[in-house]
Design a protein around this motif. Structure first.
Motif, PDB file in Angstrom:
ATOM      1  N   ASP A  37       0.883  -0.970   0.032  1.00  0.00           N
ATOM      2  CA  ASP A  37      -0.350   0.074  -0.314  1.00  0.00           C
ATOM      3  C   ASP A  37       1.210   0.741   0.079  1.00  0.00           C
ATOM      4  O   ASP A  37       1.841   1.116   1.250  1.00  0.00           O
ATOM      5  CB  ASP A  37      -0.929   0.109   1.284  1.00  0.00           C
ATOM      6  N   SER A  38       0.788   2.288  -0.879  1.00  0.00           N
ATOM      7  CA  SER A  38       1.180   3.533  -1.200  1.00  0.00           C
ATOM      8  C   SER A  38       1.612   4.274   0.023  1.00  0.00           C
ATOM      9  O   SER A  38       2.608   4.383   0.270  1.00  0.00           O
ATOM     10  CB  SER A  38       0.776   4.266  -2.045  1.00  0.00           C
ATOM     11  N   ILE A  39       0.863   3.901   1.094  1.00  0.00           N
ATOM     12  CA  ILE A  39       0.609   5.394   2.399  1.00  0.00           C
ATOM     13  C   ILE A  39       1.804   4.471   3.402  1.00  0.00           C
ATOM     14  O   ILE A  39       2.281   4.488   4.244  1.00  0.00           O
ATOM     15  CB  ILE A  39      -0.259   5.290   3.179  1.00  0.00           C
ATOM     16  N   PHE A  40       2.415   3.116   3.032  1.00  0.00           N
ATOM     17  CA  PHE A  40       3.663   2.158   3.821  1.00  0.00           C
ATOM     18  C   PHE A  40       5.087   1.912   2.941  1.00  0.00           C
ATOM     19  O   PHE A  40       5.877   2.099   3.206  1.00  0.00           O
ATOM     20  CB  PHE A  40       2.913   1.309   4.350  1.00  0.00           C
ATOM     21  N   LEU A  41       4.549   2.772   1.436  1.00  0.00           N
ATOM     22  CA  LEU A  41       6.081   2.536   0.919  1.00  0.00           C
ATOM     23  C   LEU A  41       7.441   3.264   1.051  1.00  0.00           C
ATOM     24  O   LEU A  41       8.146   2.612   1.493  1.00  0.00           O
ATOM     25  CB  LEU A  41       5.716   3.192  -0.847  1.00  0.00           C
ATOM     26  N   GLU A  42       7.312   4.433   1.391  1.00  0.00           N
ATOM     27  CA  GLU A  42       8.017   5.290   1.940  1.00  0.00           C
ATOM     28  C   GLU A  42       8.408   4.830   2.864  1.00  0.00           C
ATOM     29  O   GLU A  42      10.253   4.552   2.889  1.00  0.00           O
ATOM     30  CB  GLU A  42       7.239   6.985   2.415  1.00  0.00           C
ATOM     31  N   GLU A  43       8.243   4.087   4.259  1.00  0.00           N
ATOM     32  CA  GLU A  43       8.482   3.838   5.173  1.00  0.00           C
ATOM     33  C   GLU A  43       8.950   2.100   5.056  1.00  0.00           C
ATOM     34  O   GLU A  43      10.485   2.199   6.135  1.00  0.00           O
ATOM     35  CB  GLU A  43       8.127   3.487   5.888  1.00  0.00           C
ATOM     36  N   MET A  44       8.802   1.633   3.512  1.00  0.00           N
ATOM     37  CA  MET A  44       9.254  -0.043   3.633  1.00  0.00           C
ATOM     38  C   MET A  44      10.491   0.403   2.788  1.00  0.00           C
ATOM     39  O   MET A  44      12.016  -1.177   2.986  1.00  0.00           O
ATOM     40  CB  MET A  44       8.103  -0.534   2.786  1.00  0.00           C
ATOM     41  N   THR A  45      10.719   1.302   1.846  1.00  0.00           N
ATOM     42  CA  THR A  45      11.649   1.819   0.933  1.00  0.00           C
ATOM     43  C   THR A  45      12.577   1.724   2.537  1.00  0.00           C
ATOM     44  O   THR A  45      14.376   1.195   2.023  1.00  0.00           O
ATOM     45  CB  THR A  45      11.600   2.312   0.314  1.00  0.00           C
ATOM     46  N   GLN A  46      13.107   2.879   3.253  1.00  0.00           N
ATOM     47  CA  GLN A  46      13.797   3.615   4.230  1.00  0.00           C
ATOM     48  C   GLN A  46      14.579   2.013   4.959  1.00  0.00           C
ATOM     49  O   GLN A  46      15.285   1.684   5.315  1.00  0.00           O
ATOM     50  CB  GLN A  46      13.161   4.179   5.041  1.00  0.00           C
ATOM     51  N   TYR A  47      13.709   1.163   5.471  1.00  0.00           N
ATOM     52  CA  TYR A  47      13.913  -0.439   5.814  1.00  0.00           C
ATOM     53  C   TYR A  47      13.942  -1.230   5.458  1.00  0.00           C
ATOM     54  O   TYR A  47      15.636  -2.037   5.692  1.00  0.00           O
ATOM     55  CB  TYR A  47      12.440  -1.111   6.817  1.00  0.00           C
ATOM     56  N   LEU A  48      13.993  -1.394   3.825  1.00  0.00           N
ATOM     57  CA  LEU A  48      15.418  -1.781   3.172  1.00  0.00           C
ATOM     58  C   LEU A  48      16.315  -1.558   3.064  1.00  0.00           C
ATOM     59  O   LEU A  48      17.325  -1.977   2.784  1.00  0.00           O
ATOM     60  CB  LEU A  48      14.233  -1.835   1.538  1.00  0.00           C
ATOM     61  N   GLU A  49      16.575  -0.107   2.439  1.00  0.00           N
ATOM     62  CA  GLU A  49      17.996   0.721   2.846  1.00  0.00           C
ATOM     63  C   GLU A  49      18.693   0.417   3.786  1.00  0.00           C
ATOM     64  O   GLU A  49      19.853   0.461   3.523  1.00  0.00           O
ATOM     65  CB  GLU A  49      17.419   1.661   1.887  1.00  0.00           C
ATOM     66  N   GLU A  50      17.998   0.769   4.946  1.00  0.00           N
ATOM     67  CA  GLU A  50      19.001   0.560   6.093  1.00  0.00           C
ATOM     68  C   GLU A  50      19.570  -1.079   6.734  1.00  0.00           C
ATOM     69  O   GLU A  50      19.896  -1.281   7.368  1.00  0.00           O
ATOM     70  CB  GLU A  50      17.791   1.370   7.362  1.00  0.00           C
ATOM     71  N   ASN A  51      18.066  -1.825   5.942  1.00  0.00           N
ATOM     72  CA  ASN A  51      18.857  -3.800   6.712  1.00  0.00           C
ATOM     73  C   ASN A  51      18.416  -4.668   5.611  1.00  0.00           C
ATOM     74  O   ASN A  51      17.153  -5.140   4.784  1.00  0.00           O
ATOM     75  CB  ASN A  51      17.278  -3.673   8.085  1.00  0.00           C
ATOM     76  N   GLU A  52      19.676  -4.663   5.647  1.00  0.00           N
ATOM     77  CA  GLU A  52      19.965  -5.867   4.302  1.00  0.00           C
ATOM     78  C   GLU A  52      19.893  -7.122   4.908  1.00  0.00           C
ATOM     79  O   GLU A  52      20.035  -7.524   6.327  1.00  0.00           O
ATOM     80  CB  GLU A  52      21.151  -4.944   3.642  1.00  0.00           C
ATOM     81  N   ASP A  53      19.239  -7.779   4.396  1.00  0.00           N
ATOM     82  CA  ASP A  53      19.748  -9.391   5.283  1.00  0.00           C
ATOM     83  C   ASP A  53      19.676 -10.701   3.795  1.00  0.00           C
ATOM     84  O   ASP A  53      18.907 -10.464   3.033  1.00  0.00           O
ATOM     85  CB  ASP A  53      18.907  -9.732   5.761  1.00  0.00           C
ATOM     86  N   GLU A  54      20.346 -11.421   3.934  1.00  0.00           N
ATOM     87  CA  GLU A  54      20.220 -12.313   3.250  1.00  0.00           C
ATOM     88  C   GLU A  54      19.066 -12.814   2.607  1.00  0.00           C
ATOM     89  O   GLU A  54      18.470 -12.843   0.877  1.00  0.00           O
ATOM     90  CB  GLU A  54      20.369 -13.969   3.638  1.00  0.00           C
ATOM     91  N   PHE A  55      17.812 -13.205   2.863  1.00  0.00           N
ATOM     92  CA  PHE A  55      16.760 -13.368   2.974  1.00  0.00           C
ATOM     93  C   PHE A  55      15.534 -12.087   1.569  1.00  0.00           C
ATOM     94  O   PHE A  55      15.436 -12.445   0.732  1.00  0.00           O
ATOM     95  CB  PHE A  55      15.303 -13.684   3.975  1.00  0.00           C
ATOM     96  N   LEU A  56      16.169 -11.113   1.931  1.00  0.00           N
ATOM     97  CA  LEU A  56      15.293  -9.924   1.080  1.00  0.00           C
ATOM     98  C   LEU A  56      16.435  -9.539  -0.591  1.00  0.00           C
ATOM     99  O   LEU A  56      15.818  -9.810  -1.403  1.00  0.00           O
ATOM    100  CB  LEU A  56      15.763  -9.050   2.054  1.00  0.00           C
ATOM    101  N   GLU A  57      17.887 -10.029   0.165  1.00  0.00           N
ATOM    102  CA  GLU A  57      18.301 -10.109  -1.383  1.00  0.00           C
ATOM    103  C   GLU A  57      17.762 -11.488  -2.335  1.00  0.00           C
ATOM    104  O   GLU A  57      18.115 -11.025  -3.264  1.00  0.00           O
ATOM    105  CB  GLU A  57      20.173 -10.449  -0.629  1.00  0.00           C
ATOM    106  N   LYS A  58      17.951 -12.523  -1.280  1.00  0.00           N
ATOM    107  CA  LYS A  58      17.477 -13.821  -2.533  1.00  0.00           C
ATOM    108  C   LYS A  58      16.058 -13.438  -3.292  1.00  0.00           C
ATOM    109  O   LYS A  58      15.916 -13.497  -3.727  1.00  0.00           O
ATOM    110  CB  LYS A  58      17.078 -14.598  -1.198  1.00  0.00           C
ATOM    111  N   ILE A  59      15.132 -12.378  -1.986  1.00  0.00           N
ATOM    112  CA  ILE A  59      13.458 -12.133  -2.851  1.00  0.00           C
ATOM    113  C   ILE A  59      14.109 -11.651  -3.967  1.00  0.00           C
ATOM    114  O   ILE A  59      13.240 -11.756  -5.559  1.00  0.00           O
ATOM    115  CB  ILE A  59      12.956 -11.500  -2.088  1.00  0.00           C
ATOM    116  N   ALA A  60      14.967 -10.508  -4.562  1.00  0.00           N
ATOM    117  CA  ALA A  60      15.498  -9.821  -5.272  1.00  0.00           C
ATOM    118  C   ALA A  60      16.215 -10.270  -6.253  1.00  0.00           C
ATOM    119  O   ALA A  60      15.355 -10.488  -7.577  1.00  0.00           O
ATOM    120  CB  ALA A  60      16.458  -8.383  -4.860  1.00  0.00           C
ATOM    121  N   TYR A  61      16.542 -11.054  -6.002  1.00  0.00           N
ATOM    122  CA  TYR A  61      17.769 -12.348  -6.937  1.00  0.00           C
ATOM    123  C   TYR A  61      16.347 -13.302  -7.465  1.00  0.00           C
ATOM    124  O   TYR A  61      16.671 -13.325  -9.296  1.00  0.00           O
ATOM    125  CB  TYR A  61      18.930 -13.392  -6.712  1.00  0.00           C
ATOM    126  N   TYR A  62      15.163 -13.107  -6.767  1.00  0.00           N
ATOM    127  CA  TYR A  62      14.696 -14.288  -7.620  1.00  0.00           C
ATOM    128  C   TYR A  62      13.475 -13.704  -8.177  1.00  0.00           C
ATOM    129  O   TYR A  62      13.171 -13.431  -9.743  1.00  0.00           O
ATOM    130  CB  TYR A  62      13.766 -14.995  -6.455  1.00  0.00           C
TER     131      TYR A  62
END
Length: 99
Positions: A37-62
């Motif tokens: 939902d667009s109301i969460f998008l900015e916060e979610m993007t900030q979280y992704l930029e600040e918190n890298e982990d293997e699971f999220l990287e694998k999602i991006a690769y997929y």
């Protein structure tokens, strides 16, 4: 944003993205960020930029591999890779959302 808050929003979006990952719009398969939902998008993007982990990287690769019609990722059949990611979501749910 705490990991619990992030994944409470992210996991349903990820599940929706997995359901629609057979729709390829000219080398573009919508990833989970497209279902947030667009109301969460900015916060979610900030979280992704600040918190890298293997699971999220694998999602991006997929989703990148699906977009380019690759049959495998790092030598793993793409459907097997997807199954491993789905199993990963279940582990996250179990660990973060225990009642």
């Amino acid at each position: 944003m705490k990991p619990e808050e992030f994944y409470k929003i992210y996991l349903p979006a990820l599940e929706k993205a997995f359901q629609n990952d057979d729709i390829n719009e000219g080398f573009y398969v919508k990833g989970p960020e497209e279902y947030i939902d667009s109301i969460f998008l900015e916060e979610m993007t900030q979280y992704l930029e600040e918190n890298e982990d293997e699971f999220l990287e694998k999602i991006a690769y997929y989703f990148d591999a699906k977009s380019h019609n690759f049959p495998s990722i790092q030598g793993i059949d793409i459907e097997v890779y997807k199954k491993e990611l789905i199993d990963g979501t279940l582990i996250i749910k179990k660990n973060l959302f225990r009642n």
